[in-house]
Structures are given as structure tokens and as C-alpha cells.
Write a protein that holds these residues in place. Sequence first.
Motif, PDB file in Angstrom:
ATOM      1  N   GLY A   1       0.846  -1.208   0.086  1.00  0.00           N
ATOM      2  CA  GLY A   1      -0.129   0.055   0.053  1.00  0.00           C
ATOM      3  C   GLY A   1       1.006   1.163  -0.025  1.00  0.00           C
ATOM      4  O   GLY A   1       2.197   1.228   0.415  1.00  0.00           O
ATOM      5  N   LYS A   2       0.365   2.428  -0.496  1.00  0.00           N
ATOM      6  CA  LYS A   2       1.052   3.509  -0.493  1.00  0.00           C
ATOM      7  C   LYS A   2       0.295   4.966  -0.043  1.00  0.00           C
ATOM      8  O   LYS A   2      -1.213   4.815  -0.336  1.00  0.00           O
ATOM      9  CB  LYS A   2       1.310   3.937  -1.950  1.00  0.00           C
ATOM     10  CG  LYS A   2       2.111   2.834  -2.526  1.00  0.00           C
ATOM     11  CD  LYS A   2       3.839   2.854  -2.223  1.00  0.00           C
ATOM     12  CE  LYS A   2       4.636   2.063  -2.771  1.00  0.00           C
ATOM     13  NZ  LYS A   2       6.128   2.140  -2.415  1.00  0.00           N
ATOM     14  N   HIS A   3       0.934   5.515   0.963  1.00  0.00           N
ATOM     15  CA  HIS A   3       0.227   6.594   1.543  1.00  0.00           C
ATOM     16  C   HIS A   3       1.218   7.771   1.856  1.00  0.00           C
ATOM     17  O   HIS A   3       2.135   7.313   2.595  1.00  0.00           O
ATOM     18  CB  HIS A   3      -0.601   6.449   2.716  1.00  0.00           C
ATOM     19  CG  HIS A   3      -1.259   7.584   3.525  1.00  0.00           C
ATOM     20  ND1 HIS A   3      -2.352   8.125   2.827  1.00  0.00           N
ATOM     21  CD2 HIS A   3      -1.230   8.140   4.602  1.00  0.00           C
ATOM     22  CE1 HIS A   3      -2.643   9.288   3.649  1.00  0.00           C
ATOM     23  NE2 HIS A   3      -2.134   8.936   4.805  1.00  0.00           N
ATOM     24  N   LYS A   4       1.136   9.110   1.514  1.00  0.00           N
ATOM     25  CA  LYS A   4       1.902  10.153   1.587  1.00  0.00           C
ATOM     26  C   LYS A   4       3.451   9.688   1.398  1.00  0.00           C
ATOM     27  O   LYS A   4       4.483   9.874   2.099  1.00  0.00           O
ATOM     28  CB  LYS A   4       1.840  10.631   3.168  1.00  0.00           C
ATOM     29  CG  LYS A   4       0.727  11.154   3.306  1.00  0.00           C
ATOM     30  CD  LYS A   4       0.490  11.956   4.968  1.00  0.00           C
ATOM     31  CE  LYS A   4      -0.454  12.775   5.158  1.00  0.00           C
ATOM     32  NZ  LYS A   4      -0.413  13.299   6.352  1.00  0.00           N
ATOM     33  N   GLY A   5       3.606   9.011   0.328  1.00  0.00           N
ATOM     34  CA  GLY A   5       4.805   8.519  -0.121  1.00  0.00           C
ATOM     35  C   GLY A   5       5.700   7.318   0.635  1.00  0.00           C
ATOM     36  O   GLY A   5       6.809   7.106   0.539  1.00  0.00           O
ATOM     37  N   ARG A   6       4.920   6.658   1.449  1.00  0.00           N
ATOM     38  CA  ARG A   6       5.437   5.660   2.234  1.00  0.00           C
ATOM     39  C   ARG A   6       4.516   4.364   2.089  1.00  0.00           C
ATOM     40  O   ARG A   6       3.405   4.472   1.540  1.00  0.00           O
ATOM     41  CB  ARG A   6       5.748   6.065   3.961  1.00  0.00           C
ATOM     42  CG  ARG A   6       4.313   6.136   4.467  1.00  0.00           C
ATOM     43  CD  ARG A   6       4.584   6.501   6.061  1.00  0.00           C
ATOM     44  NE  ARG A   6       3.328   6.588   6.610  1.00  0.00           N
ATOM     45  CZ  ARG A   6       2.842   5.696   7.178  1.00  0.00           C
ATOM     46  NH1 ARG A   6       3.442   4.586   7.455  1.00  0.00           N
ATOM     47  NH2 ARG A   6       1.808   5.863   7.990  1.00  0.00           N
TER      48      ARG A   6
ATOM     49  N   LEU B   1      -9.335   9.063   6.356  1.00  0.00           N
ATOM     50  CA  LEU B   1      -9.816   8.420   5.314  1.00  0.00           C
ATOM     51  C   LEU B   1      -8.761   8.426   3.848  1.00  0.00           C
ATOM     52  O   LEU B   1      -9.166   7.806   2.918  1.00  0.00           O
ATOM     53  CB  LEU B   1     -11.110   9.133   4.934  1.00  0.00           C
ATOM     54  CG  LEU B   1     -12.314   8.838   5.826  1.00  0.00           C
ATOM     55  CD1 LEU B   1     -13.814   9.599   5.665  1.00  0.00           C
ATOM     56  CD2 LEU B   1     -12.474   7.583   5.925  1.00  0.00           C
ATOM     57  N   SER B   2      -8.013   9.425   3.997  1.00  0.00           N
ATOM     58  CA  SER B   2      -7.156   9.582   2.643  1.00  0.00           C
ATOM     59  C   SER B   2      -6.404   8.420   2.491  1.00  0.00           C
ATOM     60  O   SER B   2      -5.863   8.268   1.179  1.00  0.00           O
ATOM     61  CB  SER B   2      -6.514  10.914   2.952  1.00  0.00           C
ATOM     62  OG  SER B   2      -5.279  10.622   3.767  1.00  0.00           O
ATOM     63  N   ALA B   3      -6.275   7.505   3.375  1.00  0.00           N
ATOM     64  CA  ALA B   3      -5.233   6.223   3.358  1.00  0.00           C
ATOM     65  C   ALA B   3      -6.114   5.439   2.671  1.00  0.00           C
ATOM     66  O   ALA B   3      -5.547   4.167   2.305  1.00  0.00           O
ATOM     67  CB  ALA B   3      -4.656   5.770   4.855  1.00  0.00           C
ATOM     68  N   GLU B   4      -7.274   5.407   2.643  1.00  0.00           N
ATOM     69  CA  GLU B   4      -8.399   4.136   2.265  1.00  0.00           C
ATOM     70  C   GLU B   4      -7.956   3.580   0.538  1.00  0.00           C
ATOM     71  O   GLU B   4      -7.832   2.555   0.482  1.00  0.00           O
ATOM     72  CB  GLU B   4      -9.725   4.668   2.151  1.00  0.00           C
ATOM     73  CG  GLU B   4     -10.806   4.045   1.806  1.00  0.00           C
ATOM     74  CD  GLU B   4     -12.177   4.457   1.867  1.00  0.00           C
ATOM     75  OE1 GLU B   4     -12.947   4.281   0.826  1.00  0.00           O
ATOM     76  OE2 GLU B   4     -12.293   4.943   2.947  1.00  0.00           O
ATOM     77  N   ALA B   5      -7.741   4.728  -0.323  1.00  0.00           N
ATOM     78  CA  ALA B   5      -7.569   4.631  -1.440  1.00  0.00           C
ATOM     79  C   ALA B   5      -6.384   3.578  -2.004  1.00  0.00           C
ATOM     80  O   ALA B   5      -6.180   2.899  -2.522  1.00  0.00           O
ATOM     81  CB  ALA B   5      -7.761   5.734  -2.531  1.00  0.00           C
ATOM     82  N   GLY B   6      -5.264   4.196  -1.219  1.00  0.00           N
ATOM     83  CA  GLY B   6      -3.933   3.486  -1.161  1.00  0.00           C
ATOM     84  C   GLY B   6      -3.512   2.283  -0.726  1.00  0.00           C
ATOM     85  O   GLY B   6      -2.577   1.726  -0.822  1.00  0.00           O
ATOM     86  N   MET B   7      -4.373   1.585   0.355  1.00  0.00           N
ATOM     87  CA  MET B   7      -4.180   0.793   1.065  1.00  0.00           C
ATOM     88  C   MET B   7      -4.496  -0.535   0.300  1.00  0.00           C
ATOM     89  O   MET B   7      -3.564  -1.412   0.417  1.00  0.00           O
ATOM     90  CB  MET B   7      -5.191   0.446   2.163  1.00  0.00           C
ATOM     91  CG  MET B   7      -4.772  -0.478   3.170  1.00  0.00           C
ATOM     92  SD  MET B   7      -6.032  -0.971   4.391  1.00  0.00           S
ATOM     93  CE  MET B   7      -7.358  -1.798   3.892  1.00  0.00           C
TER      94      MET B   7
END
Length: 579
Positions: free
Chosen positions: A153-158, A184-190
Amino acid sequence: MPDNKPTLRSAQWFGTADKNGFMYRSWMKNQGIADHQFNGKPIIGICNTWSELTPCNAHFRTIAEHVKRGVIEAGGFPVEFPVFSNGESNLRPTAMLTRNLASMDVEEAIRGNPIDGVVLLTGCDKTTPALLMGAASCDVPAIVVTGGPMLNGKHKGRDIGAGTIVWQMHESYKAGQISLDEFLSAEAGMSRSAGTCNTMGTASTMACMAEALGTSLPHNAAIPAVDSRRYVLAHMSGMRAVQMVREDLRLSKILTKGAFENAIRVNAAIGGSTNAVIHLKAIAGRIGVELELDDWTRIGRGTPTLVDLQPSGRFLMEEFYYAGGLPAVLRRLGENNLIPNPDALTVNGQTLWQNVQNSPIYGDDEVIRAIDNPLVADGGICVLRGNLAPLGAVLKPSAATPALMTHRGRAVVFEDFDMYKARINDPDLDVDASSILVMKNCGPKGYPGMAEVGNMGLPAKLLAQGVTDMVRISDARMSGTAYGTVVLHVAPEAAAGGPLAVVREGDYIELDCASGRLHLDIPDSELQARLADWQAPSQSLLVGGYRQLYIDHVMQADQGCDFDFLVGCRGSEVPRHSH
């Protein structure tokens, strides 16, 4: 020379020149199957848990096509069939409720159909044990092909881990450290590709267990779902299934006591899920192997956790595969004499040690650590007993806080999950960091299916104070993606009248993982008096149907939560039917 080839099961359907043979062949021919396809070719069932409601398994149609190519290349005939797909991500109240149902589906589908061997397409948590349980009950040649983990998964470059990031960020949100929008912003990248959770959750754990047991080809556990090598492995597994039929290599020759001991050791080395305790017991029960909680202490304790993977460590399944996957872990264990039974047979006809002794290990001991630099020195599942858990409870040391693994605290009691949800964030809740959160009636019968609610989120007011872990005790399970000092699977469960049922607010409880002790600190006479006064809670949820069957026949966690009438190997013989 005499023909030593085993008689094919499918010949009972297709191998006769009588009325029955005529009808079985004729009906199959409506799919465009030619006469010669019935002429002694091993028929390989592809047991598919594909479902769009099981997102972890939604890519299985493609995998099945690659399995078919391998079956055909090896001279077999593939027949794909569906079975109940119990995915944890959507199924309420928990996929564990239907694990046994799925296993019954698998068992009857295999036994009742003209199948000589079977390829088990597994992925989301419960599909792996369910399919192995069903196939073991029939004892046919069987090989596991899992769907593989999703990409990081990707969120905020990590990189973020599926499942684990939910627990982490939700606690941060409750503590007021991040906003709802950021949560909620992490949802799409998980979950950004096909596959199962990319942490060492239950899906990855059970994929590793299948490989450690010898029921899959090497590397099956870790190849990412979207990596082309996953399709190559599916192809090779299809080929191997045909050869297994010709060799009469049935599951009973692979699923030995030694194989289960190897799996227990591997679970400790990978920081595997506590759910493996229940699932391995259930699989063993179906093949007739005696496996007990004490085996986890005897084999698992003292084993270092070598895999630095979330939720216990830092990395994810992609890095695990690139570092060498499970064969690399097994090689490292074997070179240090830590594989209990290196000569255990596997589905490719080689021993476990022959498969892995030359496996490469990459990554400078980062993802797969050296024996003398483990993530956790003793990562074996901690089996606890005492007056609070006469039949046992479990704790995962690699996911726990070391300072809390010996602890005495005052119980804050929730009679069920609904009470927990109603009380946990009450600002007036009488709780502090030293308290022990206790939740009842979430076991196999009490919350039918034993839902993954044991990793109770901490009270918001303590999170705001910077508290990150507390001792939690319940008869529930927890997701393999979760973490914390969590005592699970307390047996007997509260709904069955176990001592957990009579814990009261303010009681003191002692946890000592080193000695395997879980003790309710009240006089024995007081405990017996409380138990004598206890009355079973009424079933407020839907009763009747399958749920009623489950409540009436499910065994306790220490027995693998199988149904009492499903234990044992019933074989593949079926009465011949005359039309």
C-alpha cells in the motif's frame, strides 16, 4: 511389466461400457469434450473460491486458467468447480462462522464427483484452512495454490500495510492526532492491487502454513498476486497435480505430525497470526493427527522471529518475497537445526529440506534476519493456562509490548461487544493504563463464529494521554494484521460457562507469559460460587438454520472450532449410483 498405476476414481464414472458410463460421458460431452479425454486421463478438479464479494480472491479466474494449462500439459483433464467463498473483508459477522460450512462444501464436492486429484485455489483467510480441511477429510491427492498478497500500500510517499494501517490510523484519529480527512485519505492507497493483505496477517500466515506443511510448491506463500511468477507457479502446480495422482501421493502422506510440528516452528519464525493455532488444529483433526495446544509450547517457544514484517515489524510481503520468501526462512531455520522434521514429504515429491537447502537469501539480513539478530528472541505463540483459562488461551509475543507480558491489573469488564462499543469512549469510564480490558461472550458460540474483535481499541482518553498498549483479554480472535498485548481464545468461552463468564469489574488478573499463567486473583471458593450462580446468556441474534447448527456443534478454540461431527478422515469412497 505390471502396470502399477493407481486405479483412477474417475473410472467409476467414465470407465465402464454400461448404461451409467454412457450417461456420465454423454452429459459431459455437451461441453464439447472428445471421446479420448475419458480414456484413462487423471481428472483434476480445480476447487475455486473466486468471488467478487471476496476481493482477495477476485483474480482467481485468471489463476485457474493457468492451472488448467499445466494440467493439460501433464496429460490430465481439468474440471473447475466453485465452492463457498468465505472472505473476511465483507462477510458478516465473520468468515470464521462459515469456515466449516465451506469445508463441508469442499469435502462433498470432491467425494461426490469424478475427481482423481484437486488443486485448491485459496486466498482470503478462511479459504485456506477450509479447503485443506475438506480435502483432508477425503484424503485425495491435493495441492494448494494461493492467490498471493497484494502490492505494498502507498500513502504520503510511504509503504502502508493492509489492515494494519487501519488499526494504527484509527487509534491516531481517536487520540485527536489526525483529522477524519487524513484518516480516510489512506483508504484508496491501502489495497491497490489484486491479492490478500500484504502484512503477515492470517491470509499470509496460512499461505505460509500451507507451504510449511508441504501442501504447496516452494514460494507459493509470498509471490505477489500480480507478479507473473504467480501464474507460472499455478501452471506448475497444475502439472504436479497430475503427477501426484499417478504417484498416489495423497494428503495423508504429507499432513503428518511432523509436518504440523514444522508449521508450528515456522509460525514463530514468521511472526504468524494466532489464528493459525485454531486452523492447524482443525486441519490436523480432519486427517487424524493429534495436535494439542501444548505442542505450540513444546515446538514454538524459544523460536526467534526472523521475519521483520508488519504488524510485528517494518516490511510487507513484497519485500519478503524479494528477500527469498519462505524457502529462505526455512533454509535459515534448517542451517541452525530448527526444522523439527526436515525429512517431511512435500507435494513435489521432495522433502522440505531438499526443497530449501540451497534457497537464496537476499537483503542483508533486513527483512529475513539472521538467527543471532532476531526481531523477537522468543516469538513462539504463548499458550496460557490458569483458573481463568483452564483449556488454554493464546498471546502473540511478536506483536506484544514486552513490559506488559508480565502484568497484574484491575479488570474493566465488557459483557459483550455491544457493551464494549457503548462504554469504551465514555469519558467517565474508570480505567487507567494499568487496567486490563476484559470482553466476554465473543467466542465460538457466544458471538457465533468467534469474530476478530479481541484486539479492543483503547479508550480514547488514554490514547490522548499517549498510552499505546494495554493488556486485553477475551474469548474472541483478532485479525492477524492487528497487534498489541492481547490474550485471545480463552477456553472454555464465557457463553459455554467458562470462568471468563464470571469475571467482575474490579477483579485483579495476573498475566505471566514466561510461565504461561493467566490467573483470576480471587479465592477458589469464590470462583466456584460465581460459576454455580452463572446462567447462560440468551441468544439475541438470529437462530435456526446454519447458525443454529454452528452453535450446537462447534467445539471450543483449543479443539480448533471444528464441528464435532466433522472430525476425522472419511476418505473418498462413495456408493456407486445406478441410474
